[in-house]
Motif scaffolding. Structure first.
Motif, PDB file in Angstrom:
ATOM      1  N   ASP A 357       0.990  -1.234  -0.006  1.00  0.00           N
ATOM      2  CA  ASP A 357       0.097   0.000  -0.041  1.00  0.00           C
ATOM      3  C   ASP A 357       0.689   1.389  -0.028  1.00  0.00           C
ATOM      4  O   ASP A 357       0.689   2.231   0.743  1.00  0.00           O
ATOM      5  N   GLY A 358       1.856   1.354  -0.864  1.00  0.00           N
ATOM      6  CA  GLY A 358       2.709   2.437  -1.071  1.00  0.00           C
ATOM      7  C   GLY A 358       3.799   2.500  -0.041  1.00  0.00           C
ATOM      8  O   GLY A 358       4.611   3.662   0.186  1.00  0.00           O
ATOM      9  N   ARG A 359       4.041   1.461   0.976  1.00  0.00           N
ATOM     10  CA  ARG A 359       4.881   1.423   1.751  1.00  0.00           C
ATOM     11  C   ARG A 359       5.652   0.124   1.538  1.00  0.00           C
ATOM     12  O   ARG A 359       5.388  -0.664   0.571  1.00  0.00           O
ATOM     13  N   GLY A 360       6.943   0.141   2.399  1.00  0.00           N
ATOM     14  CA  GLY A 360       7.623  -1.135   2.407  1.00  0.00           C
ATOM     15  C   GLY A 360       7.953  -1.780   3.837  1.00  0.00           C
ATOM     16  O   GLY A 360       9.070  -1.743   4.151  1.00  0.00           O
ATOM     17  N   PRO A 361       6.840  -2.372   4.406  1.00  0.00           N
ATOM     18  CA  PRO A 361       6.881  -2.757   6.101  1.00  0.00           C
ATOM     19  C   PRO A 361       7.702  -3.914   5.989  1.00  0.00           C
ATOM     20  O   PRO A 361       7.901  -4.738   5.045  1.00  0.00           O
ATOM     21  N   ILE A 362       7.966  -4.390   7.116  1.00  0.00           N
ATOM     22  CA  ILE A 362       8.601  -5.510   7.762  1.00  0.00           C
ATOM     23  C   ILE A 362       7.447  -6.528   8.343  1.00  0.00           C
ATOM     24  O   ILE A 362       6.764  -6.145   9.245  1.00  0.00           O
ATOM     25  N   PHE A 363       7.531  -7.692   7.977  1.00  0.00           N
ATOM     26  CA  PHE A 363       6.295  -8.614   8.374  1.00  0.00           C
ATOM     27  C   PHE A 363       7.151 -10.059   9.168  1.00  0.00           C
ATOM     28  O   PHE A 363       8.427 -10.246   8.719  1.00  0.00           O
ATOM     29  N   LEU A 364       6.441 -10.270   9.908  1.00  0.00           N
ATOM     30  CA  LEU A 364       7.208 -11.836  10.530  1.00  0.00           C
ATOM     31  C   LEU A 364       6.106 -12.848  10.017  1.00  0.00           C
ATOM     32  O   LEU A 364       4.861 -12.800  10.257  1.00  0.00           O
ATOM     33  N   ASP A 378       4.608   2.630   9.845  1.00  0.00           N
ATOM     34  CA  ASP A 378       4.792   3.975   9.364  1.00  0.00           C
ATOM     35  C   ASP A 378       4.749   4.090   7.977  1.00  0.00           C
ATOM     36  O   ASP A 378       4.504   3.160   7.239  1.00  0.00           O
ATOM     37  N   ASP A 379       5.232   5.124   7.403  1.00  0.00           N
ATOM     38  CA  ASP A 379       5.168   5.340   5.849  1.00  0.00           C
ATOM     39  C   ASP A 379       6.390   5.188   5.210  1.00  0.00           C
ATOM     40  O   ASP A 379       6.718   5.597   4.126  1.00  0.00           O
ATOM     41  N   PHE A 380       7.543   4.333   5.981  1.00  0.00           N
ATOM     42  CA  PHE A 380       8.569   3.974   5.276  1.00  0.00           C
ATOM     43  C   PHE A 380       8.626   2.629   4.536  1.00  0.00           C
ATOM     44  O   PHE A 380       7.945   1.633   4.764  1.00  0.00           O
ATOM     45  N   ALA A 381       9.746   2.394   3.734  1.00  0.00           N
ATOM     46  CA  ALA A 381      10.125   1.360   3.067  1.00  0.00           C
ATOM     47  C   ALA A 381      11.348   0.678   3.850  1.00  0.00           C
ATOM     48  O   ALA A 381      12.440   1.666   3.980  1.00  0.00           O
ATOM     49  N   TYR A 382      11.405  -0.531   4.137  1.00  0.00           N
ATOM     50  CA  TYR A 382      12.487  -1.043   4.998  1.00  0.00           C
ATOM     51  C   TYR A 382      13.463  -1.900   4.068  1.00  0.00           C
ATOM     52  O   TYR A 382      13.059  -2.566   3.081  1.00  0.00           O
ATOM     53  N   SER A 383      14.841  -1.691   4.195  1.00  0.00           N
ATOM     54  CA  SER A 383      15.873  -2.501   3.487  1.00  0.00           C
ATOM     55  C   SER A 383      16.734  -2.848   4.401  1.00  0.00           C
ATOM     56  O   SER A 383      17.054  -2.535   5.437  1.00  0.00           O
ATOM     57  N   ASP A 384      17.761  -3.751   3.914  1.00  0.00           N
ATOM     58  CA  ASP A 384      19.231  -4.207   4.702  1.00  0.00           C
ATOM     59  C   ASP A 384      18.526  -4.657   6.115  1.00  0.00           C
ATOM     60  O   ASP A 384      19.338  -4.412   7.164  1.00  0.00           O
ATOM     61  N   VAL A 385      17.546  -5.442   6.382  1.00  0.00           N
ATOM     62  CA  VAL A 385      17.154  -6.020   7.460  1.00  0.00           C
ATOM     63  C   VAL A 385      18.121  -6.886   7.998  1.00  0.00           C
ATOM     64  O   VAL A 385      18.235  -7.893   7.655  1.00  0.00           O
ATOM     65  N   ARG A 386      18.568  -6.548   9.568  1.00  0.00           N
ATOM     66  CA  ARG A 386      19.617  -7.666   9.986  1.00  0.00           C
ATOM     67  C   ARG A 386      18.887  -7.800  11.189  1.00  0.00           C
ATOM     68  O   ARG A 386      18.281  -7.184  12.138  1.00  0.00           O
ATOM     69  N   VAL A 387      19.029  -9.080  11.537  1.00  0.00           N
ATOM     70  CA  VAL A 387      18.622  -9.692  12.951  1.00  0.00           C
ATOM     71  C   VAL A 387      19.537  -9.652  14.301  1.00  0.00           C
ATOM     72  O   VAL A 387      20.773 -10.316  13.949  1.00  0.00           O
ATOM     73  N   ASP A 388      19.215  -9.028  15.011  1.00  0.00           N
ATOM     74  CA  ASP A 388      20.262  -9.127  16.444  1.00  0.00           C
ATOM     75  C   ASP A 388      19.902 -10.355  16.957  1.00  0.00           C
ATOM     76  O   ASP A 388      18.776 -10.454  17.699  1.00  0.00           O
ATOM     77  N   ARG A 389      20.665 -11.521  16.920  1.00  0.00           N
ATOM     78  CA  ARG A 389      20.608 -12.706  17.525  1.00  0.00           C
ATOM     79  C   ARG A 389      20.581 -12.695  18.980  1.00  0.00           C
ATOM     80  O   ARG A 389      19.917 -13.810  19.420  1.00  0.00           O
ATOM     81  N   THR A 390      21.052 -11.661  19.611  1.00  0.00           N
ATOM     82  CA  THR A 390      21.170 -11.669  20.950  1.00  0.00           C
ATOM     83  C   THR A 390      19.940 -11.079  21.750  1.00  0.00           C
ATOM     84  O   THR A 390      19.490 -11.544  22.775  1.00  0.00           O
ATOM     85  N   THR A 391      19.281 -10.245  21.019  1.00  0.00           N
ATOM     86  CA  THR A 391      18.102  -9.774  21.620  1.00  0.00           C
ATOM     87  C   THR A 391      16.616  -9.964  20.878  1.00  0.00           C
ATOM     88  O   THR A 391      15.707  -9.633  21.334  1.00  0.00           O
TER      89      THR A 391
END
Length: 696
Positions: A357-364, A378-391
């Motif tokens: 819908d005109g954004r680029g969210p993160i999904f689980l 929010d109204d943002f598109a997300y990229s380069d998503v990295r997971v902090d394996r400790t938290t």
């Protein structure tokens, strides 16, 4: 109040964040930052380290004339990157060949890891619990060894041979010629990296005349890359590469030629033996974007049946054991196309980005069959998503049309914390509002409207309809190349619509324009333009349309089907679809999504006689996706149809002999914008034509 977008020079000088890597312990993020060179003709790139918790303390890690890019962390926290910086121990320096370098976590100078004659193209995958990684590099097809490749390259260089013999299709890709070298995946074991007190000298064998009879051996103090894809043809043009934590197994989406077309299959490669095992392979189906779980037992990937003129197909999320067994589809009812995926910290779900819908969210996306859950709203598109394996927190880049890419930390509670960076977000001139309309077939069509300061009923702003490329894309993320803020700073309201064929609205919305580009996409654009010009802060009497690539196609189509606009700018545009299909870099794709009849029916060139709007045609000669012939034919037919007896015409043609699909050189970008704004000022604002100074 003036902003950096009022001056093209000030705009180009804004630093840009282009990439992000996260350390294994989740405490450090490394950013790739591009800054304008002193002479304004290019960009320098350097790596900066910032705390991943949002604390202050940005530190510059690298500094070289050649710049650095593509950062990645080793299991020990060392930083890997690719750079063409000089290697003090190399006997000859190739100023164009980037190599793999490593900056130790414990401090000290960065050191070279490879010395390949053709350089390193990419860091494909890095193991998280061993010293192994995979790089992408090109080797000449006749080379049996790394030494052979170096000797063959030297011979071609000495004799100034640039010719390429092709034995397969394709021969070009976007903006570069393919060949003569072929892409390979090479395994590198960093345990083979050793330090010496002086340069290691490897004497070459010589014959009685003193000529070199054997190529110089690969340096003994560097880990010798192992070819994981020998004699690949173009198969190692991989659509994704992953490696197990222990570095023992690589899973790659490798290309399989099918006549003039190809498909991608998933292959498991045993790093120790080099043995290949096919995991997934089906006719007319692509398997792409593999990722491996943090325990190394499972692989997730995207499966998509190839589209036909009958319609688009879904891009499906799948999960399987690392050996390909127990395969299962995830979220079969989820009607979105993944743009990236990785395993969550506990391996119980996938973290996925997708247009929405005109954004680029993160999904689980849970692995147990549960429905996808949207994590960002929010109204943002997300990229380069990295997971902090400790938290379990996420670190990513995000952007919108109101803010360029910047690094943030996303807590599982939903809180978002910006990370420190030497790049401050610029103040922008626009305000952004969500707009929508109802298409003739009843579909909802939405977009972003960027409004300049002071736009009101008393002072309505002229409208610039800006159509996105793709066409399978969405106006949801900042672009430094196509930036509506520059037009807003010059007083225009800019409409960024997502018509039929756009992603983020479901498969049915894409299908509305399939095999019929001139139908629903066009009427969608007209409908949302009608809705926007009905606003009292937009001036219906002063309008223009512009677009590049598919957006250029639509601009051409509009030119032949409506006279409602005062000016049309068409960049890198498709003009004659029958001609285009045989000259683009990948004919098979275009002929697979159009029927021959639709290719004729939807070709803009058939309507040249109906054009009533002044057009600015822009094309680069090194555009292989939409070849220069499209721009040349359009310009020829505009002149044949409309030129006056004295040869003059209201139309214009801006030509870049050494640019590609996007026009990337900074000063050429300036000329592009100056010419576009001069053309719009003449025909939309009623000014005199002013030729940009640097066009002579």
């Amino acid at each position: 109040m003036p902003t950096r977008f009022d001056s093209l020079d000030d705009y180009l000088a804004l630093p840009r964040i282009e990439g992000l890597a996260l350390s294994p312990d989740g405490t450090r993020a490394v950013l790739t930052i591009a800054t304008l060179k002193k002479d304004g003709t290019g960009f320098d790139r350097s790596l900066w380290q910032v705390p991943a918790d949002g604390a202050e303390g940005a530190v510059r890690l690298t500094r070289s004339a050649k710049g650095e890019s593509a950062p990645a962390f080793t299991a020990d926290g060392d930083v890997l990157f690719v750079s063409a910086r000089p290697d003090a121990e190399a006997e000859e320096s190739d100023d164009t060949a980037g190599q793999l370098w490593m900056l130790p976590a414990t401090g000290g100078e960065a050191r070279p890891v490879t010395r390949l004659a053709g350089g390193v193209g990419s860091i494909a995958a890095v193991a998280t619990a061993s010293a192994r990684l995979v790089i992408g590099a090109d080797l000449l097809p006749s080379a049996a060894t790394l030494e052979d490749d170096a000797k063959l390259r030297a011979d071609r260089k000495t004799h100034k041979v640039a010719a390429i013999l092709h034995e397969t299709y394709p021969v070009r890709y976007w903006d570069h010629d393919l060949g003569p070298a072929e892409p390979h995946l090479l395994g590198v074991d960093l345990e083979g990296l050793s330090d010496t007190l002086g340069a290691v000298r490897d004497e070459a064998a010589t014959d009685d005349t003193g000529d070199t009879a054997a190529p110089t051996p690969y340096p003994l103090n560097l880990p010798r890359p192992r070819d994981l894809t020998p004699a690949p043809g173009r198969s190692a043009d991989a659509a994704g590469v992953a490696i197990t934590p222990d570095g023992a197994t690589v899973v790659a989406a490798l290309r399989v030629p099918v006549g003039a077309d190809a498909r991608y299959r998933l292959v498991s490669i045993d790093v120790a033996t080099g043995a290949h095992t096919v995991l997934f392979d089906e006719p007319d189906t692509d398997f792409e974007a593999p990722v491996v779980s943090s325990d190394g037992t499972r692989v997730a990937f995207v499966r998509s049946v190839k589209p036909t003129p009958a319609g688009p197909t879904q891009q499906e999320l799948w999960i399987a054991a690392i050996d390909g067994t127990d395969a299962a589809r995830l979220a079969p009812a989820w009607d979105r196309w993944p743009t990236s995926l990785t395993f969550d910290s506990d391996d119980a779900a996938l973290i996925v980005t997708a247009d929405q819908d005109g954004r680029g969210p993160i999904f689980l996306v849970p692995l147990d069959g549960g429905e996808p859950a949207q994590l960002t709203h929010d109204d943002f598109a997300y990229s380069d998503v990295r997971v902090d394996r400790t938290t379990g927190d996420l670190v990513a880049l995000r952007s919108s049309w109101m803010a360029p890419a910047h690094a943030v930390r996303i807590a599982r509670s939903g809180g978002i914390t910006p990370l420190a960076a030497p790049v401050a977000l610029p103040e922008v001139p626009a305000t952004m509002v969500d707009v929508e309309a109802t298409a003739p077939d009843g579909a909802r069509v939405r977009g972003w409207l960027m409004l300049p300061p002071g736009a009101s009923a008393a002072a309505p702003a002229p409208l610039l309809l800006w159509i996105h490329g793709g066409p399978l894309s969405s106006w949801n993320a900042w672009s430094w190349r196509w930036n509506p803020q520059l037009a807003v700073a010059r007083g225009y309201a800019v409409l960024l619509p997502d018509p039929a064929l756009s992603t983020g609205y479901g498969l049915e919305f894409i299908a509305r324009g399939w095999n019929a580009w001139g139908a629903a996409p066009y009427t969608d654009l007209m409908a949302i333009t009608d809705a926007v010009v009905a606003r009292d802060d937009v001036d219906e009497s002063r309008t223009a349309a512009m677009g590049g690539s598919f957006g250029g196609y639509m601009a051409n189509w509009m030119a032949g089907h409506t006279d409602r606009f005062d000016a049309i700018v068409t960049h890198a545009s498709l003009w004659a679809l029958d001609q285009f299909a045989g000259t683009t870099d990948l004919t098979s794709y275009w002929t697979s999504i159009f029927t021959p009849e639709a290719m004729v029916e939807n070709s803009p060139h058939r309507f040249v006689d109906s054009i009533r709007t002044p057009m600015l045609v822009v094309h680069g000669d090194r555009d292989y996706r939409v070849p220069i012939g499209e721009g040349l034919r359009l310009w020829s037919e505009l002149n044949t149809t409309f030129a006056a007896d004295d040869g003059s015409t209201v139309h214009r043609y801006l030509y870049f002999p050494d640019e590609n699909h996007w026009v990337l050189k900074p000063q050429h970008a300036v000329v592009w914008y100056e010419t576009v704004f001069a053309f719009l000022a003449q025909h939309v604002l009623g000014g005199e034509w002013v030729r940009p100074d640097r066009l002579g």
